[in-house]
Design an enzyme around this catalytic site. Structure first.
Site, PDB file in Angstrom:
ATOM      1  N   PHE A 140      60.843 -13.346 -37.406  1.00 42.46           N
ATOM      2  CA  PHE A 140      59.832 -12.472 -36.416  1.00 42.46           C
ATOM      3  C   PHE A 140      58.282 -12.968 -36.618  1.00 42.46           C
ATOM      4  CE2 PHE A 140      62.695  -8.883 -35.665  1.00 42.46           C
ATOM      5  CZ  PHE A 140      63.323  -9.403 -34.435  1.00 42.46           C
ATOM      6  N   GLU A 194      61.650 -15.895 -26.312  1.00 44.38           N
ATOM      7  CA  GLU A 194      60.466 -15.004 -27.174  1.00 44.38           C
ATOM      8  C   GLU A 194      60.467 -13.568 -27.050  1.00 44.38           C
ATOM      9  OE1 GLU A 194      57.823 -17.319 -29.083  1.00 44.38           O
ATOM     10  OE2 GLU A 194      58.405 -19.074 -28.411  1.00 44.38           O
TER      11      GLU A 194
HETATM   12  P1  TGC Z   1      63.502  -4.242 -36.579  1.00 46.36           P
HETATM   13  O1  TGC Z   1      64.134  -3.404 -37.304  1.00 46.36           O
HETATM   14  O2  TGC Z   1      62.486  -4.052 -35.567  1.00 46.36           O
HETATM   15  O3  TGC Z   1      62.790  -5.361 -37.750  1.00 46.36           O
HETATM   16  C1  TGC Z   1      63.453  -6.052 -38.635  1.00 46.36           C
HETATM   17  C2  TGC Z   1      62.560  -6.304 -39.713  1.00 46.36           C
HETATM   18  O4  TGC Z   1      61.943  -7.357 -39.321  1.00 46.36           O
HETATM   19  C3  TGC Z   1      60.381  -6.768 -39.341  1.00 46.36           C
HETATM   20  N1  TGC Z   1      59.626  -7.078 -37.973  1.00 46.36           N
HETATM   21  C4  TGC Z   1      58.635  -7.995 -38.102  1.00 46.36           C
HETATM   22  N2  TGC Z   1      57.920  -8.698 -38.908  1.00 46.36           N
HETATM   23  C5  TGC Z   1      57.098  -9.443 -38.508  1.00 46.36           C
HETATM   24  N3  TGC Z   1      56.641  -9.622 -37.177  1.00 46.36           N
HETATM   25  C6  TGC Z   1      57.408  -8.965 -36.223  1.00 46.36           C
HETATM   26  N4  TGC Z   1      56.773  -9.058 -34.998  1.00 46.36           N
HETATM   27  C7  TGC Z   1      58.227  -8.037 -36.611  1.00 46.36           C
HETATM   28  N5  TGC Z   1      59.288  -7.138 -35.879  1.00 46.36           N
HETATM   29  C8  TGC Z   1      59.849  -6.745 -37.059  1.00 46.36           C
HETATM   30  C9  TGC Z   1      60.557  -5.240 -39.469  1.00 46.36           C
HETATM   31  O5  TGC Z   1      59.391  -4.868 -40.133  1.00 46.36           O
HETATM   32  C10 TGC Z   1      61.345  -5.200 -40.412  1.00 46.36           C
HETATM   33  O6  TGC Z   1      61.614  -5.683 -41.599  1.00 46.36           O
HETATM   34  P2  TGC Z   1      62.272  -5.112 -43.085  1.00 46.36           P
HETATM   35  O7  TGC Z   1      61.652  -5.602 -44.073  1.00 46.36           O
HETATM   36  O8  TGC Z   1      61.957  -3.507 -42.746  1.00 46.36           O
HETATM   37  O9  TGC Z   1      63.599  -5.262 -42.686  1.00 46.36           O
HETATM   38  O10 TGC Z   1      64.541  -5.252 -36.183  1.00 46.36           O
HETATM   39  P3  TGC Z   1      65.549  -5.033 -34.869  1.00 46.36           P
HETATM   40  O11 TGC Z   1      66.746  -5.721 -35.306  1.00 46.36           O
HETATM   41  O12 TGC Z   1      65.488  -3.602 -34.353  1.00 46.36           O
HETATM   42  O13 TGC Z   1      64.762  -5.496 -33.830  1.00 46.36           O
HETATM   43  C11 TGC Z   1      64.352  -5.164 -32.553  1.00 46.36           C
HETATM   44  C12 TGC Z   1      63.952  -6.108 -31.626  1.00 46.36           C
HETATM   45  C13 TGC Z   1      64.421  -6.054 -30.340  1.00 46.36           C
HETATM   46  C14 TGC Z   1      62.355  -5.715 -31.514  1.00 46.36           C
HETATM   47  C15 TGC Z   1      63.915  -7.506 -32.176  1.00 46.36           C
HETATM   48  O14 TGC Z   1      65.104  -7.966 -32.233  1.00 46.36           O
HETATM   49  C16 TGC Z   1      63.599  -8.889 -31.253  1.00 46.36           C
HETATM   50  O15 TGC Z   1      62.146  -8.876 -31.053  1.00 46.36           O
HETATM   51  N6  TGC Z   1      64.275  -9.352 -30.212  1.00 46.36           N
HETATM   52  C17 TGC Z   1      63.939 -10.197 -29.538  1.00 46.36           C
HETATM   53  C18 TGC Z   1      64.682 -11.744 -29.692  1.00 46.36           C
HETATM   54  C19 TGC Z   1      63.556 -12.832 -29.704  1.00 46.36           C
HETATM   55  O16 TGC Z   1      62.296 -12.901 -29.314  1.00 46.36           O
HETATM   56  N7  TGC Z   1      64.115 -14.115 -29.811  1.00 46.36           N
HETATM   57  C20 TGC Z   1      63.327 -15.264 -29.643  1.00 46.36           C
HETATM   58  C21 TGC Z   1      64.124 -16.466 -30.083  1.00 46.36           C
HETATM   59  S1  TGC Z   1      63.351 -17.924 -30.373  1.00 46.36           S
HETATM   60  C22 TGC Z   1      62.567 -18.530 -28.622  1.00 46.36           C
HETATM   61  O17 TGC Z   1      62.824 -17.568 -27.748  1.00 46.36           O
HETATM   62  C23 TGC Z   1      61.928 -19.493 -28.775  1.00 46.36           C
HETATM   63  S2  TGC Z   1      61.516 -20.233 -27.031  1.00 46.36           S
HETATM   64  C24 TGC Z   1      60.552 -21.357 -27.371  1.00 46.36           C
HETATM   65  C25 TGC Z   1      59.945 -22.088 -26.588  1.00 46.36           C
HETATM   66  O18 TGC Z   1      60.509 -22.902 -25.800  1.00 46.36           O
HETATM   67  O19 TGC Z   1      58.560 -21.691 -26.279  1.00 46.36           O
HETATM   68  P1  FAD Z   2      70.118 -10.902 -23.565  1.00 48.23           P
HETATM   69  O1  FAD Z   2      69.616 -10.345 -25.012  1.00 48.23           O
HETATM   70  O2  FAD Z   2      71.704 -10.782 -23.476  1.00 48.23           O
HETATM   71  O3  FAD Z   2      69.360 -10.021 -22.363  1.00 48.23           O
HETATM   72  C1  FAD Z   2      70.075  -9.894 -21.088  1.00 48.23           C
HETATM   73  C2  FAD Z   2      69.315  -8.717 -20.471  1.00 48.23           C
HETATM   74  O4  FAD Z   2      69.567  -7.430 -20.871  1.00 48.23           O
HETATM   75  C3  FAD Z   2      67.727  -9.105 -20.257  1.00 48.23           C
HETATM   76  O5  FAD Z   2      67.052  -8.567 -18.999  1.00 48.23           O
HETATM   77  C4  FAD Z   2      67.176  -8.066 -21.385  1.00 48.23           C
HETATM   78  O6  FAD Z   2      65.819  -7.673 -21.488  1.00 48.23           O
HETATM   79  C5  FAD Z   2      68.121  -6.843 -21.208  1.00 48.23           C
HETATM   80  N1  FAD Z   2      68.335  -6.168 -22.586  1.00 48.23           N
HETATM   81  C6  FAD Z   2      69.035  -6.458 -23.790  1.00 48.23           C
HETATM   82  N2  FAD Z   2      68.875  -5.625 -24.795  1.00 48.23           N
HETATM   83  C7  FAD Z   2      68.355  -4.676 -24.204  1.00 48.23           C
HETATM   84  C8  FAD Z   2      68.029  -3.480 -24.551  1.00 48.23           C
HETATM   85  N3  FAD Z   2      68.231  -2.740 -25.814  1.00 48.23           N
HETATM   86  N4  FAD Z   2      67.393  -2.286 -23.488  1.00 48.23           N
HETATM   87  C9  FAD Z   2      67.213  -2.780 -22.327  1.00 48.23           C
HETATM   88  N5  FAD Z   2      67.563  -4.104 -21.956  1.00 48.23           N
HETATM   89  C10 FAD Z   2      67.956  -4.889 -22.853  1.00 48.23           C
HETATM   90  N6  FAD Z   2      66.091 -19.274 -28.884  1.00 48.23           N
HETATM   91  C11 FAD Z   2      65.854 -19.617 -29.897  1.00 48.23           C
HETATM   92  O7  FAD Z   2      66.205 -19.310 -31.125  1.00 48.23           O
HETATM   93  N7  FAD Z   2      65.302 -21.031 -30.145  1.00 48.23           N
HETATM   94  C12 FAD Z   2      64.598 -21.678 -29.091  1.00 48.23           C
HETATM   95  O8  FAD Z   2      63.950 -22.610 -29.237  1.00 48.23           O
HETATM   96  C13 FAD Z   2      64.891 -20.859 -27.788  1.00 48.23           C
HETATM   97  N8  FAD Z   2      64.609 -21.770 -26.659  1.00 48.23           N
HETATM   98  C14 FAD Z   2      64.788 -21.291 -25.444  1.00 48.23           C
HETATM   99  C15 FAD Z   2      64.476 -22.122 -24.171  1.00 48.23           C
HETATM  100  C16 FAD Z   2      64.856 -21.769 -22.942  1.00 48.23           C
HETATM  101  C17 FAD Z   2      64.790 -22.460 -22.054  1.00 48.23           C
HETATM  102  C18 FAD Z   2      65.370 -20.388 -22.857  1.00 48.23           C
HETATM  103  C19 FAD Z   2      65.955 -19.693 -21.551  1.00 48.23           C
HETATM  104  C20 FAD Z   2      65.940 -19.577 -23.995  1.00 48.23           C
HETATM  105  C21 FAD Z   2      65.364 -20.196 -25.400  1.00 48.23           C
HETATM  106  N9  FAD Z   2      65.870 -19.294 -26.440  1.00 48.23           N
HETATM  107  C22 FAD Z   2      65.710 -19.663 -27.743  1.00 48.23           C
HETATM  108  C23 FAD Z   2      66.569 -18.085 -26.220  1.00 48.23           C
HETATM  109  C24 FAD Z   2      65.811 -16.745 -26.071  1.00 48.23           C
HETATM  110  O9  FAD Z   2      64.932 -16.456 -26.843  1.00 48.23           O
HETATM  111  C25 FAD Z   2      66.536 -15.920 -25.434  1.00 48.23           C
HETATM  112  O10 FAD Z   2      67.212 -16.199 -24.157  1.00 48.23           O
HETATM  113  C26 FAD Z   2      66.141 -14.466 -25.574  1.00 48.23           C
HETATM  114  O11 FAD Z   2      66.009 -13.821 -26.483  1.00 48.23           O
HETATM  115  C27 FAD Z   2      67.130 -13.352 -24.523  1.00 48.23           C
HETATM  116  O12 FAD Z   2      68.269 -13.353 -25.002  1.00 48.23           O
HETATM  117  P2  FAD Z   2      69.607 -13.456 -23.996  1.00 48.23           P
HETATM  118  O13 FAD Z   2      69.288 -14.644 -23.229  1.00 48.23           O
HETATM  119  O14 FAD Z   2      71.054 -13.508 -24.884  1.00 48.23           O
HETATM  120  O15 FAD Z   2      69.611 -12.093 -23.330  1.00 48.23           O
END
Ligand code: TGC
Ligand code: FAD
Length: 390
Positions: A239, A366
């Site tokens: 994160f 993200e």
């Molecule tokens: P939660 O209980 O909220 O937090 C767990 C631990 O993490 C810490 N934390 C953070 N630390 C730094 N910065 C932040 N923004 C943080 N948010 C949370 C928190 O303090 C805690 O620490 P500790 O020490 O107490 O354990 O965790 P949760 O499991 O309930 O998570 C909630 C949620 C939904 C917000 C989180 O899982 C989330 O943000 N989900 C979205 C996943 C996501 O963004 N995936 C991205 C994958 S990478 C990607 O998409 C790259 S695309 C690249 C590109 O092509 O540009």
């Molecule tokens: P899901 O988590 O299955 O979500 C599906 C739908 O359900 C969404 O509308 C979401 O908002 C909704 N939803 C889920 N949970 C809840 C909730 N609790 N309450 C309400 N609504 C909810 N990941 C990496 O790690 N590294 C990368 O480099 C990376 N690059 C990417 C590049 C591309 C082109 C794409 C499309 C994705 C990439 N990702 C990467 C993955 C990306 O971060 C995930 O797709 C994203 O986090 C969402 O996960 P998911 O697709 O499994 O959707």
């Protein structure tokens, strides 16, 4: 047509000389080297290697990181770079986001001295490319439940599991992979060529076509002990990287929106219907005025956030708001611009459909739009709503 970046409040006048220099360098490069080739790159589904080389030569990879050959620019400069890159294509900004914020940053912040020396200078020049493996096939929004595991085997770690949707995966030299070691999330550096590691490319995308997206597969993948990131445990690790990458998106999306606005304005002024340019009709002016309004608000949000990043007064929720808002308005602007272009709006002669399709991914990755809504909801109410007992 000469590109005029919409800047209604003259926000760029607040940039320093260095930030303006970086802006102009990246803007010119996008104009001269990217835009003439972007449609071909999309139709071939490749990220041209010469772009990797140029990004390294321009010194914009890992922009806000200091030392180890990194540029050490302000976060404002990093935002401006993302904006100019994404004006070209979201895939270009994705490449830079992943390299700088998601692969270099964790090594820079959480890596050992040896890891920093080994990887960062070559990553800053683009000689080594990195990717970031967090998402899994069954765990996207909830990475905390990931199933990829690392086992301590004495003189090495053994990784098993799979990551999905990984930007730059197939073309990377190294992957920063998040996996559970004795139940705790840890970061590992996996190098291409490590036994038991493969990164097959995912095909068939209608979005981010000039960006490489891959699976990462670990089958008894053996990695040396010195490849664990020693400086962080738990979800805070990934994160923390995402804070920076999401910040970059909040600026980047504005670049895509500005490109769509520019094209819509030029088209509306030149397209004649009912004997008048369509720009003369109130409904079209209303759309252009709405675009200007939203881009200007988004720019103010992004600039204030950058100031907060630079002076350290930010919280993650500030970033969620800006990522969510600016991608949302950029997507609406792309759709509205497509409408103003009429049928021509679906052609690759214009940038509109490409930006629109890209932004669909940007809205999801993200942290999806709604996950950022829920992060803000938790901040407002103090109540965590992600998980529900059925
Ligand atoms: P939660 O209980 O909220 O937090 C767990 C631990 O993490 C810490 N934390 C953070 N630390 C730094 N910065 C932040 N923004 C943080 N948010 C949370 C928190 O303090 C805690 O620490 P500790 O020490 O107490 O354990 O965790 P949760 O499991 O309930 O998570 C909630 C949620 C939904 C917000 C989180 O899982 C989330 O943000 N989900 C979205 C996943 C996501 O963004 N995936 C991205 C994958 S990478 C990607 O998409 C790259 S695309 C690249 C590109 O092509 O540009
Ligand atoms: P899901 O988590 O299955 O979500 C599906 C739908 O359900 C969404 O509308 C979401 O908002 C909704 N939803 C889920 N949970 C809840 C909730 N609790 N309450 C309400 N609504 C909810 N990941 C990496 O790690 N590294 C990368 O480099 C990376 N690059 C990417 C590049 C591309 C082109 C794409 C499309 C994705 C990439 N990702 C990467 C993955 C990306 O971060 C995930 O797709 C994203 O986090 C969402 O996960 P998911 O697709 O499994 O959707």
């Amino acid at each position: 047509m000469v590109y005029e970046a919409l800047d209604f409040y003259d926000i760029d006048s607040q940039l320093t000389e260095e930030e303006l220099m970086v802006r102009d360098m990246v803007r010119d490069w996008v104009e001269e080297e990217v835009l003439p080739k972007i449609e071909e790159a999309c139709s071939e589904g490749v990220f041209p290697d010469e772009w990797r080389v140029s990004l390294g030569e321009m010194g914009v990879l890992g922009a806000p990181l200091e030392g180890y050959g990194c540029p050490g620019l302000s976060y404002t400069a990093y935002g401006v770079i993302c904006r100019e890159l994404e004006r070209g294509d979201s895939g270009l900004r994705s490449f830079a986001s992943v390299q700088g914020s998601l692969a270099m940053y964790p090594i820079w912040d959480f890596g050992s001295e040896e890891q920093k020396q080994k990887y960062l200078p070559k990553m800053a020049t683009g000689e080594l490319i990195g990717c970031f493996g967090l998402t899994e096939p069954d765990y996207g929004s909830n990475p905390g439940d990931m199933v990829t595991r690392a086992e301590d085997k004495g003189d090495h770690y053994l990784l098993n599991g799979a990551k999905m949707w990984i930007t730059n995966g197939t073309t990377s030299d190294l992957a920063v992979v998040w996996a559970k070691l004795e139940g705790v999330i840890r970061g590992f550096i996996v190098e291409t060529g490590d036994e038991g590691y493969s990164a097959p490319e995912m095909k068939g995308k209608h979005s981010l076509k000039a960006s490489v997206t891959s699976e990462l597969v670990f089958q008894d993948c053996k990695i040396p002990k010195d490849r664990i990131l020693p400086g962080v445990k738990g979800l805070k690790g990934p994160f923390s990287c995402l804070n920076n990458a999401r910040f970059g998106i909040s600026w980047g999306a504005l670049g895509a929106a500005q490109a769509c606005f520019h094209s819509a304005k030029e088209y509306a002024l030149s397209r004649i219907q009912f004997d008048q340019p369509i720009a003369s009709y109130q409904l079209v002016q209303n759309k252009l005025s709405w675009m200007l309004r939203e881009i200007t608000k988004g720019q103010l949000l992004a600039l204030e956030l950058a100031r907060k990043k630079d002076n350290g007064s930010w919280i993650p929720e500030h970033i969620s708001l800006a990522k969510m808002n600016n991608v949302d308005i950029a997507l609406d602007i792309a759709r509205m611009a497509r409408d103003i272009h009429g049928a021509n709006g679906i052609l690759d002669e214009y940038c509109i459909m490409r930006h629109m399709a890209n932004l669909e991914s940007v809205k999801t990755y993200e942290g999806t739009h709604d996950i950022h809504n829920l992060i803000l909801g938790r901040h407002i109410t103090g109540i965590q709503s992600f998980t529900r007992s059925l």
